[in-house]
Design a protein around this motif. Structure first.
Motif: not given
Length: 328
Positions: A297-317
């Motif tokens: 989702a990101w080309d590693q330039t500038g500010t990283p985008p916000e993480l989607p809720a689904e990605i946050v929830e899956r990582t926490a799990a």
């Protein structure tokens, strides 16, 4: 960059990408201030408070939002591993930086006094995600142990047949087990700079030949011991990194976090044995979900985008699942 809190009885001194470090507040500076229950006002001056936040980082950026509960999960797992390595697994005790639960001191009258339990020194605001530790002279070596070929090691191997300059047998595939675990140290760069993989000879230059050998031998021994524990729980410990310090007596002491999802790569043993693709074989119990999403989702330039809720929830799990599998 950080969300470090002001904590009664403690003074914030440093923040990394994930952890915040505090020293006991100066008694004179705190005069007249009611630190309240659970504060560090009475902590010995050689103690420190290490607080694990819910921050998550990838590609050298702290991302938003954090992973809810991550700090507590990492701290719980570190404490469990420190306990195992202190002898709960039946092995020899590995010295660690945790402050003892109780400490006997001699008062002015020569009578023994029992200091407060370290739990009482942890402010309520960070309960469950903080450790009271002994201050150490930290060594500038990050002690990486690799038992399997993957990640940056796999990239190097495809080009040169080596990992961190160490020659390996030909014909290995991504995710394969190495003939023996290897010690691949890194130099802990100053904040804001990248850690640097170094040779063992360079490690000897930094800390001396005897200490470098002690770091290597201790790291490999802890890895083998932890890998056996993980294997008994149906998990593979593919690689990990340790940090060590030296106490006042010169004893090498395991510090920081240990064998957590942020410092180690764990795989499901059954999936590794039967998976048809590298992704199936090496699905890990860590923030790889975040890395994969961010890389797409990101080309590693500038500010990283916000993480989607689904990605946050899956990582926490994934963090929760690892803790449950190991400590069940």
């Amino acid at each position: 960059m950080t969300d470090a809190l002001e904590l009664p009885g403690w003074t914030h001194v440093y923040s990394g990408k994930v952890r915040d470090l505090y020293r006991p507040a100066d008694a004179d500076a705190d005069a007249g201030v009611d630190a309240g229950a659970g504060a560090g006002a009475d902590a010995p001056q050689d103690r420190m408070l290490v607080v694990a936040s819910d921050r998550v980082s990838a590609f050298d950026h702290v991302l938003s939002p954090g992973i809810p509960g991550k700090g507590e999960l990492l701290t719980t797992l570190s404490l469990w591993w420190f306990d195992q390595l202190a002898g709960a697994d039946g092995g020899p005790r590995i010295p660690n930086h945790l402050a003892p639960s109780h400490e006997l001191t001699l008062g002015a009258d020569g009578e023994a006094n029992t200091a407060d339990d370290v739990v009482d020194l942890i402010p309520a605001a960070v309960a469950g995600r903080a450790m009271v530790v002994r201050e150490l002279e930290m060594l500038p070596i990050e002690c990486v142990v690799r038992g399997y070929l993957t990640g940056s090691g796999w990239k190097e191997y495809r080009v040169s047949g080596t990992v961190c300059g160490i020659p390996l047998p030909a014909g290995l595939a991504d995710g394969d087990r190495l003939p023996e675990p290897i010690f691949t140290p890194a130099y802990k760069a100053p904040m804001g700079e990248h850690d640097e993989n170094i040779s063992f000879a360079r490690a000897e230059e930094l800390v001396g030949p005897d200490r470098a050998a002690e770091l290597r031998d201790a790291s490999l021994a802890i890895y083998r011991r932890a890998a056996a524990t993980a294997e008994a729980k149906g998990l593979i410990l593919a690689d990990t990194k340790f940090e060590f310090g030296v106490d006042a007596a010169g004893t090498l002491t395991l510090a920081d976090e240990v064998l957590t999802s942020d410092s180690s790569r764990y795989w499901d043993a059954a999936a590794w044995a039967t998976g048809a693709t590298p992704a199936e074989r090496m699905a890990s119990f860590d923030k790889q979900i975040v890395r994969d999403w961010l890389a797409a989702a990101w080309d590693q330039t500038g500010t990283p985008p916000e993480l989607p809720a689904e990605i946050v929830e899956r990582t926490a799990a994934k963090y929760r699942e690892l803790l449950e599998k190991l400590t069940a």
